[in-house]
Design a protein around this motif. Sequence first.
Motif, mmCIF file in Angstrom:
data_model
loop_
_atom_site.group_PDB
_atom_site.id
_atom_site.type_symbol
_atom_site.label_atom_id
_atom_site.label_comp_id
_atom_site.label_asym_id
_atom_site.label_seq_id
_atom_site.Cartn_x
_atom_site.Cartn_y
_atom_site.Cartn_z
ATOM 1 N N LYS A 122 -9.785 2.686 71.150
ATOM 2 C CA LYS A 122 -8.507 2.514 71.841
ATOM 3 C C LYS A 122 -8.107 3.734 72.668
ATOM 4 C CE LYS A 122 -5.947 3.651 67.682
ATOM 5 N NZ LYS A 122 -5.379 3.061 66.515
ATOM 6 N N TRP A 123 -8.293 4.929 72.142
ATOM 7 C CA TRP A 123 -7.878 6.126 72.890
ATOM 8 C C TRP A 123 -8.806 6.368 74.078
ATOM 9 C CZ3 TRP A 123 -3.155 7.386 72.216
ATOM 10 C CH2 TRP A 123 -2.544 7.147 70.996
ATOM 11 N N LEU A 124 -10.083 6.135 73.891
ATOM 12 C CA LEU A 124 -11.033 6.277 74.994
ATOM 13 C C LEU A 124 -10.713 5.275 76.109
ATOM 14 C CD1 LEU A 124 -13.652 7.509 76.141
ATOM 15 C CD2 LEU A 124 -14.890 5.729 74.907
ATOM 16 N N LEU A 125 -10.342 4.056 75.726
ATOM 17 C CA LEU A 125 -10.063 3.016 76.724
ATOM 18 C C LEU A 125 -8.677 3.156 77.360
ATOM 19 C CD1 LEU A 125 -11.743 0.027 74.906
ATOM 20 C CD2 LEU A 125 -12.588 1.311 76.887
ATOM 21 N N LEU A 126 -7.897 4.117 76.892
ATOM 22 C CA LEU A 126 -6.634 4.426 77.547
ATOM 23 C C LEU A 126 -6.866 5.283 78.799
ATOM 24 C CD1 LEU A 126 -3.543 4.202 77.402
ATOM 25 C CD2 LEU A 126 -3.554 6.235 75.929
ATOM 26 N N VAL A 127 -7.963 6.033 78.811
ATOM 27 C CA VAL A 127 -8.264 6.933 79.931
ATOM 28 C C VAL A 127 -8.362 6.192 81.267
ATOM 29 C CG1 VAL A 127 -9.957 8.580 80.865
ATOM 30 C CG2 VAL A 127 -9.304 8.674 78.443
ATOM 31 N N PRO A 128 -9.107 5.086 81.376
ATOM 32 C CA PRO A 128 -9.159 4.396 82.672
ATOM 33 C C PRO A 128 -7.793 3.845 83.109
ATOM 34 C CG PRO A 128 -10.892 3.598 81.219
ATOM 35 C CD PRO A 128 -10.023 4.488 80.409
ATOM 36 N N ALA A 129 -6.981 3.399 82.169
ATOM 37 C CA ALA A 129 -5.659 2.880 82.531
ATOM 38 C C ALA A 129 -4.777 4.001 83.083
ATOM 39 C CB ALA A 129 -5.000 2.217 81.326
ATOM 40 N N ILE A 130 -4.822 5.170 82.465
ATOM 41 C CA ILE A 130 -4.038 6.314 82.959
ATOM 42 C C ILE A 130 -4.585 6.780 84.301
ATOM 43 C CG2 ILE A 130 -3.483 8.735 82.510
ATOM 44 C CD1 ILE A 130 -3.313 7.946 79.518
ATOM 45 N N THR A 131 -5.900 6.808 84.431
ATOM 46 C CA THR A 131 -6.513 7.200 85.708
ATOM 47 C C THR A 131 -6.078 6.248 86.821
ATOM 48 O OG1 THR A 131 -8.410 8.099 84.527
ATOM 49 C CG2 THR A 131 -8.712 7.654 86.880
ATOM 50 N N TRP A 132 -6.095 4.947 86.532
ATOM 51 C CA TRP A 132 -5.684 3.949 87.519
ATOM 52 C C TRP A 132 -4.219 4.166 87.905
ATOM 53 C CZ3 TRP A 132 -9.063 -0.407 88.537
ATOM 54 C CH2 TRP A 132 -8.593 -1.259 89.522
ATOM 55 N N LEU A 133 -3.369 4.402 86.919
ATOM 56 C CA LEU A 133 -1.951 4.622 87.188
ATOM 57 C C LEU A 133 -1.748 5.853 88.063
ATOM 58 C CD1 LEU A 133 1.024 3.869 86.712
ATOM 59 C CD2 LEU A 133 0.937 5.279 84.642
ATOM 60 N N LEU A 134 -2.423 6.949 87.742
ATOM 61 C CA LEU A 134 -2.320 8.164 88.565
ATOM 62 C C LEU A 134 -2.817 7.912 89.989
ATOM 63 C CD1 LEU A 134 -3.534 10.880 86.033
ATOM 64 C CD2 LEU A 134 -1.198 10.529 86.873
ATOM 65 N N ALA A 135 -3.913 7.182 90.112
ATOM 66 C CA ALA A 135 -4.453 6.863 91.434
ATOM 67 C C ALA A 135 -3.470 6.008 92.226
ATOM 68 C CB ALA A 135 -5.794 6.147 91.299
ATOM 69 N N PHE A 136 -2.869 5.026 91.568
ATOM 70 C CA PHE A 136 -1.920 4.144 92.251
ATOM 71 C C PHE A 136 -0.671 4.907 92.692
ATOM 72 C CE2 PHE A 136 1.800 1.338 92.065
ATOM 73 C CZ PHE A 136 1.468 0.477 93.096
#
Length: 161
Positions: A122-136
């Motif tokens: 779960k914590w590892l799979l939070l990284v792409p979501a945060i990255t996407w949010l920062l990119a957006f």
Amino acid sequence: MKAQSVYLRFSKWMFVACGVWLVGLGGYFLFVRPQLLPEDLRYMGASATQVESLLPHLLAWLRNVFTVMGGFMAGCGVLLIFVAVRVMPQYLQGTGVVLACTGLLTVATMSWTNFMLDSDFKWLLLVPAITWLLAFVSYKIGSTPVHPIAAVRQTKQGGRR
């Protein structure tokens, strides 16, 4: 204007990173992921032997499911890389909405679901979501006109986001 270009470059490379990650995750589901992870068996409260004896065709069916999922993940990643490199720099109207919806339907949903399942990842799979949010957020900041005249010029040149 220089600050805007920094935001846009950051956004572009973060979306490319998310796309590469999706291609890699798709490859994992296509070629490497076992049908049942230890956390799957824990969630079901059963051993691999019990699952195999109760549902003898489940593992073959899951291999097909993961093949389809992996292909979709990798395809989404390839498309995201294309959008980041070719579409985002054009500031086409609706690009921001498409990026937001895609992020919510892919990496955010995956991350949320893994938290609901209390996944080991779960914590590892939070990284792409945060990255996407920062990119957006960076894309939105970088593509917002800083001066009314610039907004008029860009609108005449084919629109924004």
